[in-house]
Design a protein around this motif. Structure first.
Motif, mmCIF file in Angstrom:
data_model
loop_
_atom_site.group_PDB
_atom_site.id
_atom_site.type_symbol
_atom_site.label_atom_id
_atom_site.label_comp_id
_atom_site.label_asym_id
_atom_site.label_seq_id
_atom_site.Cartn_x
_atom_site.Cartn_y
_atom_site.Cartn_z
ATOM 1 N N MET A 154 4.875 56.356 13.886
ATOM 2 C CA MET A 154 5.049 55.378 14.944
ATOM 3 C C MET A 154 3.993 55.610 16.043
ATOM 4 S SD MET A 154 7.566 53.640 13.772
ATOM 5 C CE MET A 154 7.988 52.561 15.072
ATOM 6 N N CYS A 155 3.664 54.551 16.734
ATOM 7 C CA CYS A 155 2.689 54.654 17.819
ATOM 8 C C CYS A 155 3.173 55.560 18.949
ATOM 9 C CB CYS A 155 2.368 53.263 18.367
ATOM 10 S SG CYS A 155 1.226 52.316 17.327
ATOM 11 N N SER A 156 4.478 55.739 19.081
ATOM 12 C CA SER A 156 4.990 56.600 20.149
ATOM 13 C C SER A 156 4.497 58.035 20.006
ATOM 14 C CB SER A 156 6.520 56.553 20.180
ATOM 15 O OG SER A 156 7.039 56.965 18.923
ATOM 16 N N ALA A 157 4.091 58.451 18.840
ATOM 17 C CA ALA A 157 3.574 59.805 18.625
ATOM 18 C C ALA A 157 2.053 59.863 18.731
ATOM 19 C CB ALA A 157 4.007 60.308 17.245
ATOM 20 N N PHE A 158 1.400 58.717 18.939
ATOM 21 C CA PHE A 158 -0.062 58.661 18.979
ATOM 22 C C PHE A 158 -0.556 58.784 20.419
ATOM 23 C CE2 PHE A 158 -4.086 56.308 19.268
ATOM 24 C CZ PHE A 158 -4.831 56.996 18.304
ATOM 25 N N THR A 159 -1.633 59.517 20.634
ATOM 26 C CA THR A 159 -2.260 59.663 21.953
ATOM 27 C C THR A 159 -3.543 58.849 21.978
ATOM 28 O OG1 THR A 159 -1.378 61.902 22.170
ATOM 29 C CG2 THR A 159 -3.204 61.300 23.615
ATOM 30 N N CYS A 160 -3.609 57.920 22.900
ATOM 31 C CA CYS A 160 -4.811 57.092 23.065
ATOM 32 C C CYS A 160 -5.948 57.964 23.585
ATOM 33 C CB CYS A 160 -4.542 55.960 24.048
ATOM 34 S SG CYS A 160 -3.190 54.865 23.560
ATOM 35 N N SER A 161 -7.122 57.795 22.974
ATOM 36 C CA SER A 161 -8.244 58.627 23.367
ATOM 37 C C SER A 161 -9.562 57.883 23.151
ATOM 38 C CB SER A 161 -8.236 59.915 22.541
ATOM 39 O OG SER A 161 -9.307 60.730 22.901
ATOM 40 N N PRO A 162 -10.471 57.933 24.100
ATOM 41 C CA PRO A 162 -10.335 58.572 25.399
ATOM 42 C C PRO A 162 -9.475 57.730 26.337
ATOM 43 C CG PRO A 162 -12.489 57.559 25.247
ATOM 44 C CD PRO A 162 -11.818 57.375 23.908
ATOM 45 N N ALA A 163 -8.786 58.408 27.233
ATOM 46 C CA ALA A 163 -7.850 57.739 28.144
ATOM 47 C C ALA A 163 -8.557 56.812 29.130
ATOM 48 C CB ALA A 163 -7.032 58.775 28.903
ATOM 49 N N THR A 164 -9.869 56.976 29.291
ATOM 50 C CA THR A 164 -10.609 56.101 30.199
ATOM 51 C C THR A 164 -10.933 54.750 29.567
ATOM 52 O OG1 THR A 164 -12.715 57.039 29.484
ATOM 53 C CG2 THR A 164 -11.663 58.033 31.431
ATOM 54 N N LYS A 165 -10.781 54.650 28.236
ATOM 55 C CA LYS A 165 -11.076 53.387 27.550
ATOM 56 C C LYS A 165 -9.854 52.751 26.908
ATOM 57 C CE LYS A 165 -15.924 54.286 26.593
ATOM 58 N NZ LYS A 165 -16.990 54.248 25.611
ATOM 59 N N TRP A 166 -8.766 53.521 26.779
ATOM 60 C CA TRP A 166 -7.566 53.019 26.118
ATOM 61 C C TRP A 166 -6.328 53.459 26.887
ATOM 62 C CZ3 TRP A 166 -8.341 49.850 22.045
ATOM 63 C CH2 TRP A 166 -9.568 49.927 21.377
ATOM 64 N N SER A 167 -5.359 52.549 27.030
ATOM 65 C CA SER A 167 -4.078 52.930 27.637
ATOM 66 C C SER A 167 -2.970 52.610 26.634
ATOM 67 C CB SER A 167 -3.851 52.188 28.951
ATOM 68 O OG SER A 167 -3.537 50.828 28.731
ATOM 69 N N PRO A 168 -1.891 53.409 26.644
ATOM 70 C CA PRO A 168 -0.808 53.179 25.687
ATOM 71 C C PRO A 168 -0.172 51.794 25.882
ATOM 72 C CG PRO A 168 -0.533 55.268 26.850
ATOM 73 C CD PRO A 168 -1.649 54.537 27.518
ATOM 74 N N LYS A 169 0.213 51.185 24.779
ATOM 75 C CA LYS A 169 0.960 49.922 24.867
ATOM 76 C C LYS A 169 2.282 50.210 25.550
ATOM 77 C CE LYS A 169 -1.058 47.455 20.983
ATOM 78 N NZ LYS A 169 -0.833 46.730 19.747
ATOM 79 N N ASN A 170 3.007 49.160 25.916
ATOM 80 C CA ASN A 170 4.265 49.382 26.612
ATOM 81 C C ASN A 170 5.254 50.144 25.719
ATOM 82 O OD1 ASN A 170 6.021 47.553 25.113
ATOM 83 N ND2 ASN A 170 4.907 45.883 26.136
ATOM 84 N N LYS A 171 6.267 50.724 26.318
ATOM 85 C CA LYS A 171 7.198 51.616 25.613
ATOM 86 C C LYS A 171 7.850 50.928 24.415
ATOM 87 C CE LYS A 171 11.104 54.650 26.359
ATOM 88 N NZ LYS A 171 12.051 55.210 27.287
ATOM 89 N N THR A 172 8.278 49.693 24.566
ATOM 90 C CA THR A 172 8.933 48.973 23.471
ATOM 91 C C THR A 172 7.986 48.812 22.289
ATOM 92 O OG1 THR A 172 10.271 47.761 25.078
ATOM 93 C CG2 THR A 172 10.148 46.838 22.866
ATOM 94 N N ALA A 173 6.743 48.418 22.557
ATOM 95 C CA ALA A 173 5.760 48.239 21.492
ATOM 96 C C ALA A 173 5.439 49.564 20.816
ATOM 97 C CB ALA A 173 4.480 47.614 22.048
ATOM 98 N N ARG A 174 5.327 50.625 21.597
ATOM 99 C CA ARG A 174 5.010 51.945 21.016
ATOM 100 C C ARG A 174 6.134 52.436 20.102
ATOM 101 N NH1 ARG A 174 0.940 54.871 22.652
ATOM 102 N NH2 ARG A 174 1.974 56.888 22.642
ATOM 103 N N GLU A 175 7.376 52.138 20.452
ATOM 104 C CA GLU A 175 8.510 52.615 19.653
ATOM 105 C C GLU A 175 8.768 51.749 18.416
ATOM 106 O OE1 GLU A 175 11.698 52.920 22.481
ATOM 107 O OE2 GLU A 175 10.869 54.739 23.375
ATOM 108 N N SER A 176 8.269 50.518 18.442
ATOM 109 C CA SER A 176 8.547 49.624 17.311
ATOM 110 C C SER A 176 7.322 49.354 16.419
ATOM 111 C CB SER A 176 9.098 48.300 17.831
ATOM 112 O OG SER A 176 8.132 47.642 18.630
ATOM 113 N N THR A 177 6.175 49.925 16.770
ATOM 114 C CA THR A 177 4.950 49.674 16.014
ATOM 115 C C THR A 177 4.496 50.931 15.285
ATOM 116 O OG1 THR A 177 4.260 48.084 17.713
ATOM 117 C CG2 THR A 177 2.560 48.865 16.203
#
Length: 157
Positions: free
Chosen positions: A1-24
């Motif tokens: 699941m995306c909830s376990a993924f870390t966006c990198s680099p953080a200056t170019k990517w931000s995590p999707k919202n909590k609902t999307a991260r838990e369901s994608t």
């Protein structure tokens, strides 16, 4: 699941919202993160908030390319002080810092004060308010010597 993924680099990517991260499901920035674009970033040195920096040029997006990032290094091109010239060369001297960024007198120059100027014309003396006036020439910093009482008395005779 995306909830376990870390966006990198953080200056170019931000995590999707909590609902999307838990369901994608996903394991890439493209699947689990939202891109950060330079168009939403303001370069350092924008002291008046108009979107124009005195220290950087902002990268401009084109029809074919959008710059991604959220830092000066990713979204901005430096304006070196070495490329800036004051309009008042008799009132300022360039700062010693060769790596300084800026496009204003305050960022790139030190003031020259009349208190540090010696009048070249010997018929003149430094102004009494020289500590408060910027300049480095006789015209800016000097006034005619006052005629003393002895000279004035001799003329009357």
């Amino acid at each position: 699941m995306c909830s376990a993924f870390t966006c990198s680099p953080a200056t170019k990517w931000s995590p999707k919202n909590k609902t999307a991260r838990e369901s994608t499901q996903g394991s890439t920035n493209e699947e689990c993160c939202e891109p950060l674009y330079c168009e939403a970033y303001t370069c350092s040195g924008d002291s008046d908030g108009d979107g124009e920096s005195t220290k950087y040029y902002k990268l401009k997006d084109t029809n074919h390319f959008k710059y991604q990032g959220s830092t000066d290094e990713e979204c901005c091109v430096p304006k070196p002080c070495s490329a800036y010239e004051t309009k008042f060369p008799t009132k300022f001297k360039r700062k010693a810092d060769n790596d300084a960024l800026g496009s204003t007198d305050a960022e790139c120059y030190e003031p020259l004060m009349c208190k540090d100027h010696c009048c070249e014309d010997k018929t003149k003396v430094r102004r009494p308010d020289a500590a408060a006036i910027q300049g480095s020439t006789d015209a800016e910093c000097c006034i005619a010597k006052a005629k003393g009482p002895a000279k004035a008395k001799r003329r009357q005779q």
